[in-house]
Design a protein around this motif. Sequence first.
Motif, PDB file in Angstrom:
ATOM      1  N   GLN A 224       0.834  -1.205   0.000  1.00  0.00           N
ATOM      2  CA  GLN A 224       0.000   0.000   0.000  1.00  0.00           C
ATOM      3  C   GLN A 224       0.868   1.255   0.000  1.00  0.00           C
ATOM      4  O   GLN A 224       0.565   2.220  -0.687  1.00  0.00           O
TER       5      GLN A 224
ATOM      6  N   ASP B 293       0.831   4.211  -2.680  1.00  0.00           N
ATOM      7  CA  ASP B 293       0.658   5.600  -2.264  1.00  0.00           C
ATOM      8  C   ASP B 293       1.780   6.488  -2.810  1.00  0.00           C
ATOM      9  O   ASP B 293       1.528   7.602  -3.269  1.00  0.00           O
TER      10      ASP B 293
ATOM     11  N   SER C 162       1.191   6.924  -6.543  1.00  0.00           N
ATOM     12  CA  SER C 162       0.084   7.841  -6.830  1.00  0.00           C
ATOM     13  C   SER C 162       0.477   9.279  -6.506  1.00  0.00           C
ATOM     14  O   SER C 162       0.100  10.204  -7.222  1.00  0.00           O
TER      15      SER C 162
ATOM     16  N   ARG D 271      -3.905   9.162  -3.914  1.00  0.00           N
ATOM     17  CA  ARG D 271      -4.750   8.345  -3.042  1.00  0.00           C
ATOM     18  C   ARG D 271      -4.836   8.986  -1.671  1.00  0.00           C
ATOM     19  O   ARG D 271      -3.869   9.510  -1.173  1.00  0.00           O
TER      20      ARG D 271
END
Length: 161
Positions: free
Chosen positions: A12, A16, A19, A160
């Motif tokens: 994740q 992140d 993004s 995000r």
Amino acid sequence: MTEDASPRHLGQRSIDKRSALLAITVGGLIAGTLDLLHACVLFGWGIPLFIAAGLLGPQAAHGGAATYILGVVLHFFIAFSAAGIYYAASRRLTFLAEYPLICGLFFGAAVEEVMRLVVLPLSALHAKGPYELQDLIRGLAVHMVIIGLPIAYSIRRFARS
């Protein structure tokens, strides 16, 4: 393995970061390109030489290809920095991503004022007023639209939460 070090959490974080990088890159590229094209059309295609002169001094306004490229690089450095600042602020102030129209307009105005009142006077050109009202209004309006909005909407679209 702790929760912070779990493969899912690490994956994740990687998403992140990608993004964030995408949001900053897209916003900086669009805003920087629009702003540079606008300046070149309005003031002439030699404007990157004057951007470089802000770092190197007035003699750079008569520089060659390397000075021109430096001006373009500096211009995009500022555009990417503005996008990075907006992204970083949007992580804490979530309304920046939730309301990109109004926040982008205000951010573009803030970028214009910081450039006009801080960066240019501190540059090697020592550019400062007095400014004519029409120039101030045009500068605000242009930067609100071609700097603030592309950055705000790219952060909303690609970053995000």
